[in-house]
Structure formats: structure tokens, C-alpha cells
Design a protein around this motif. Structure first.
Motif, mmCIF file in Angstrom:
data_model
loop_
_atom_site.group_PDB
_atom_site.id
_atom_site.type_symbol
_atom_site.label_atom_id
_atom_site.label_comp_id
_atom_site.label_asym_id
_atom_site.label_seq_id
_atom_site.Cartn_x
_atom_site.Cartn_y
_atom_site.Cartn_z
ATOM 1 N N GLY A 123 0.831 -1.192 0.000
ATOM 2 C CA GLY A 123 0.000 0.000 0.000
ATOM 3 C C GLY A 123 0.868 1.245 0.000
ATOM 4 N N ILE A 124 0.443 2.232 -0.765
ATOM 5 C CA ILE A 124 1.170 3.497 -0.862
ATOM 6 C C ILE A 124 0.189 4.629 -0.589
ATOM 7 C CG2 ILE A 124 2.454 5.059 -2.402
ATOM 8 C CD1 ILE A 124 4.027 2.496 -1.852
ATOM 9 N N ALA A 125 0.548 5.502 0.329
ATOM 10 C CA ALA A 125 -0.247 6.706 0.603
ATOM 11 C C ALA A 125 0.613 7.914 0.267
ATOM 12 C CB ALA A 125 -0.672 6.743 2.064
ATOM 13 N N THR A 126 0.051 8.798 -0.538
ATOM 14 C CA THR A 126 0.718 10.043 -0.924
ATOM 15 C C THR A 126 -0.177 11.195 -0.491
ATOM 16 O OG1 THR A 126 -0.293 10.387 -3.102
ATOM 17 C CG2 THR A 126 1.542 8.807 -2.999
ATOM 18 N N PRO A 127 0.269 12.421 -0.668
ATOM 19 C CA PRO A 127 -0.628 13.540 -0.336
ATOM 20 C C PRO A 127 -1.902 13.559 -1.183
ATOM 21 C CG PRO A 127 1.640 14.298 -0.401
ATOM 22 C CD PRO A 127 1.638 12.886 -0.926
ATOM 23 N N GLU A 128 -1.872 12.942 -2.363
ATOM 24 C CA GLU A 128 -3.022 12.983 -3.270
ATOM 25 C C GLU A 128 -3.864 11.718 -3.314
ATOM 26 O OE1 GLU A 128 0.191 13.708 -4.571
ATOM 27 O OE2 GLU A 128 -0.090 15.818 -4.090
ATOM 28 N N ARG A 129 -3.276 10.572 -3.027
ATOM 29 C CA ARG A 129 -4.021 9.331 -3.216
ATOM 30 C C ARG A 129 -3.463 8.199 -2.362
ATOM 31 N NH1 ARG A 129 -2.301 6.067 -8.398
ATOM 32 N NH2 ARG A 129 -0.068 6.374 -8.392
ATOM 33 N N VAL A 130 -4.251 7.134 -2.289
ATOM 34 C CA VAL A 130 -3.837 5.908 -1.606
ATOM 35 C C VAL A 130 -4.224 4.754 -2.510
ATOM 36 C CG1 VAL A 130 -4.030 4.491 0.469
ATOM 37 C CG2 VAL A 130 -4.321 6.959 0.637
ATOM 38 N N TYR A 131 -3.313 3.810 -2.682
ATOM 39 C CA TYR A 131 -3.588 2.648 -3.517
ATOM 40 C C TYR A 131 -2.739 1.478 -3.037
ATOM 41 C CZ TYR A 131 0.844 3.617 -5.903
ATOM 42 O OH TYR A 131 2.163 3.834 -6.183
ATOM 43 N N ALA A 132 -3.036 0.311 -3.545
ATOM 44 C CA ALA A 132 -2.241 -0.883 -3.234
ATOM 45 C C ALA A 132 -2.110 -1.719 -4.485
ATOM 46 C CB ALA A 132 -2.891 -1.685 -2.115
ATOM 47 N N LYS A 133 -1.002 -2.427 -4.569
ATOM 48 C CA LYS A 133 -0.753 -3.335 -5.681
ATOM 49 C C LYS A 133 -0.440 -4.726 -5.136
ATOM 50 C CE LYS A 133 0.721 -0.140 -9.197
ATOM 51 N NZ LYS A 133 1.601 0.033 -10.331
ATOM 52 N N LYS A 134 -0.839 -5.709 -5.908
ATOM 53 C CA LYS A 134 -0.614 -7.110 -5.536
ATOM 54 C C LYS A 134 0.593 -7.650 -6.297
ATOM 55 C CE LYS A 134 -2.984 -11.592 -5.600
ATOM 56 N NZ LYS A 134 -4.254 -12.268 -5.934
ATOM 57 N N PHE A 135 1.425 -8.401 -5.582
ATOM 58 C CA PHE A 135 2.600 -9.025 -6.182
ATOM 59 C C PHE A 135 2.656 -10.490 -5.794
ATOM 60 C CE2 PHE A 135 3.460 -4.567 -5.569
ATOM 61 C CZ PHE A 135 3.901 -4.196 -6.829
ATOM 62 N N LYS A 136 3.229 -11.281 -6.642
ATOM 63 C CA LYS A 136 3.462 -12.702 -6.362
ATOM 64 C C LYS A 136 4.956 -12.941 -6.508
ATOM 65 C CE LYS A 136 2.137 -17.043 -5.809
ATOM 66 N NZ LYS A 136 3.030 -17.632 -4.844
ATOM 67 N N PHE A 137 5.621 -13.153 -5.392
ATOM 68 C CA PHE A 137 7.056 -13.390 -5.386
ATOM 69 C C PHE A 137 7.328 -14.877 -5.189
ATOM 70 C CE2 PHE A 137 6.670 -9.019 -3.510
ATOM 71 C CZ PHE A 137 7.126 -8.336 -4.629
ATOM 72 N N GLU A 138 8.400 -15.341 -5.763
ATOM 73 C CA GLU A 138 8.785 -16.755 -5.687
ATOM 74 C C GLU A 138 10.006 -16.930 -4.799
ATOM 75 O OE1 GLU A 138 7.082 -19.218 -7.207
ATOM 76 O OE2 GLU A 138 5.682 -17.782 -8.088
ATOM 77 N N GLY A 139 10.177 -18.126 -4.281
ATOM 78 C CA GLY A 139 11.386 -18.447 -3.542
ATOM 79 C C GLY A 139 11.157 -18.592 -2.054
ATOM 80 N N SER A 140 12.265 -18.551 -1.342
ATOM 81 C CA SER A 140 12.250 -18.729 0.111
ATOM 82 C C SER A 140 11.564 -17.548 0.796
ATOM 83 C CB SER A 140 13.687 -18.822 0.624
ATOM 84 O OG SER A 140 14.334 -17.561 0.457
ATOM 85 N N ARG A 141 11.293 -17.729 2.068
ATOM 86 C CA ARG A 141 10.710 -16.662 2.883
ATOM 87 C C ARG A 141 11.572 -15.408 2.802
ATOM 88 N NH1 ARG A 141 7.313 -15.984 7.131
ATOM 89 N NH2 ARG A 141 7.905 -14.444 8.683
ATOM 90 N N GLU A 142 12.854 -15.567 2.952
ATOM 91 C CA GLU A 142 13.787 -14.440 2.903
ATOM 92 C C GLU A 142 13.722 -13.728 1.556
ATOM 93 O OE1 GLU A 142 16.582 -11.882 4.637
ATOM 94 O OE2 GLU A 142 15.343 -13.431 5.540
ATOM 95 N N ARG A 143 13.631 -14.481 0.505
ATOM 96 C CA ARG A 143 13.565 -13.896 -0.843
ATOM 97 C C ARG A 143 12.262 -13.110 -1.028
ATOM 98 N NH1 ARG A 143 15.036 -15.607 -6.395
ATOM 99 N NH2 ARG A 143 14.501 -13.747 -7.544
ATOM 100 N N VAL A 144 11.153 -13.659 -0.556
ATOM 101 C CA VAL A 144 9.862 -12.968 -0.662
ATOM 102 C C VAL A 144 9.919 -11.639 0.094
ATOM 103 C CG1 VAL A 144 7.409 -13.065 -0.008
ATOM 104 C CG2 VAL A 144 8.509 -15.053 -1.077
ATOM 105 N N VAL A 145 10.456 -11.658 1.300
ATOM 106 C CA VAL A 145 10.550 -10.445 2.108
ATOM 107 C C VAL A 145 11.460 -9.422 1.413
ATOM 108 C CG1 VAL A 145 11.357 -9.475 4.306
ATOM 109 C CG2 VAL A 145 10.001 -11.584 4.281
ATOM 110 N N ASN A 146 12.612 -9.858 0.949
ATOM 111 C CA ASN A 146 13.546 -8.953 0.266
ATOM 112 C C ASN A 146 12.924 -8.362 -0.994
ATOM 113 O OD1 ASN A 146 15.548 -9.237 2.185
ATOM 114 N ND2 ASN A 146 16.611 -10.845 1.073
ATOM 115 N N ASP A 147 12.202 -9.182 -1.748
ATOM 116 C CA ASP A 147 11.541 -8.698 -2.965
ATOM 117 C C ASP A 147 10.453 -7.678 -2.615
ATOM 118 O OD1 ASP A 147 13.192 -10.246 -4.528
ATOM 119 O OD2 ASP A 147 11.660 -11.745 -5.018
ATOM 120 N N ALA A 148 9.739 -7.909 -1.518
ATOM 121 C CA ALA A 148 8.700 -6.969 -1.089
ATOM 122 C C ALA A 148 9.321 -5.632 -0.673
ATOM 123 C CB ALA A 148 7.874 -7.561 0.053
ATOM 124 N N VAL A 149 10.434 -5.673 0.024
ATOM 125 C CA VAL A 149 11.142 -4.449 0.414
ATOM 126 C C VAL A 149 11.580 -3.685 -0.835
ATOM 127 C CG1 VAL A 149 13.268 -3.566 1.472
ATOM 128 C CG2 VAL A 149 11.874 -5.249 2.697
#
Length: 163
Positions: A123-149
Motif C-alpha cells: 500500500g502506498i499513501a501520498t498527499p493525493e491518493r492511496v492505492y495498493a498493488k498485488k505481487f506474487k514473489f517466488e522463492g524462500s521466505r527471505e527472498r519474498v521479504v527482500n523482494d517486497a522491500v
């Protein structure tokens, strides 16, 4: 032309926030505070980094962040709606100009969500809008977290440089 993958998002975001006198905050579930750690570790970050909350448990999202229990019940704790509410609430609680929120299933198990392992909503909130995007990451837990960051940095970078 510079490719997005070649850009040091953290460096540019930090400089732009400082130059523009804007602030940022975070509400991180599946990333466990890693975005906050990145910003907090930067010299001079007190000028633009307002803080972060790590509402990891579903109950924490409701009790401490103020996400609607009805939204979680209706859409699931890992959902676009919850990511939007998390970003809105972070921006509100910290009185920041921008906010980034993460909720997802890093694995190896699904937890309280109906989404598959590797699914992350940012989710991203800016002064003008708020929205969210969905992602599907592959791999280990660590890889998913790193990709999300990485994806969270990329998304907020795009919003900040627009201004």
C-alpha cells in the motif's frame, strides 16, 4: 537511459524527501520493519523519517494500527483493502506526507490469509491518493521479504519523483 534496477532507490528517496521537506512512515507486516530499518540507518533521517509500526499479527493490525476488523473479515488480512488501510493509518498516525504498508504471506505457511505463499500487497499513501498493488514473489521466505522491500522502495520512489 537508467534502468530502475540500477537506481539506488533508498538514496534518491532520502535525498528527495529531505530536499522537499516531506516525510515518510511505514506499516510493515510481512517485511517485519525492514523498510523502517533502512530509513532509520541513514544519517540525517530524522528530517524525513517519522516512524513505523510492525503490526504483524492480525489483532495488532486492528488494535494498534486501526485497520477495520470488517475489512479483514471480508477481504482477508492479506488483501488490497487491508494494505490501503494500513498505508492510510500509518500516514495518519505519524502525520507523514507519504506512507508505505506491506501485508503478505512470506511462507512457509499461509497463516491467517486466504492468499497463497509469496503473495504480497503493498500500500502506498501520498498527499493525493492511496492505492495498493498485488505481487506474487517466488522463492524462500527471505527472498519474498527482500523482494517486497525492493518493490516497496520502487513504488514510493516513483511517487516521490513525480512531484
Amino acid at each position: 537511459m537508467v534502468e530502475l534496477m540500477d537506481v539506488d532507490f533508498l538514496e534518491i528517496i532520502s535525498k528527495e524527501l529531505h530536499i522537499r521537506n516531506k516525510t515518510i512512515s511505514f506499516a510493515e507486516s510481512c517485511t517485519g520493519g525492514r523498510l523502517s530499518v533502512l530509513f532509520n540507518s541513514r544519517p540525517g533521517s530524522s528530517a524525513y523519517y517519522k516512524g513505523g509500526i510492525i503490526p504483524y499479527a492480525t489483532s495488532s493490525k486492528i488494535e494498534f494500527l486501526g485497520v477495520s476488523a470488517k475489512s479483514i473479515e471480508t477481504f482477508s488480512v492479506v488483501s488490497k483493502q487491508v494494505a490501503i488501510e494500513m498505508a492510510e493509518k500509518s500516514k495518519e498516525h505519524f502525520a507523514s506526507d507519504f506512507a508505505v504498508a506491506t501485508t503478505g504471506n512470506a511462507g512457509p505457511e499461509k497463516g491467517d490469509s486466504i492468499e497463497e505463499v509469496g503473495t504480497v500487497f503493498i500500500g502506498i499513501a501520498t498527499p493525493e491518493r492511496v492505492y495498493a498493488k498485488k505481487f506474487k514473489f517466488e522463492g524462500s521466505r527471505e527472498r519474498v521479504v527482500n523482494d517486497a522491500v525492493s518493490k516497496g522502495l520502487e513504488l514510493i520512489y516513483k511517487e516521490i519523483i513525480k512531484k
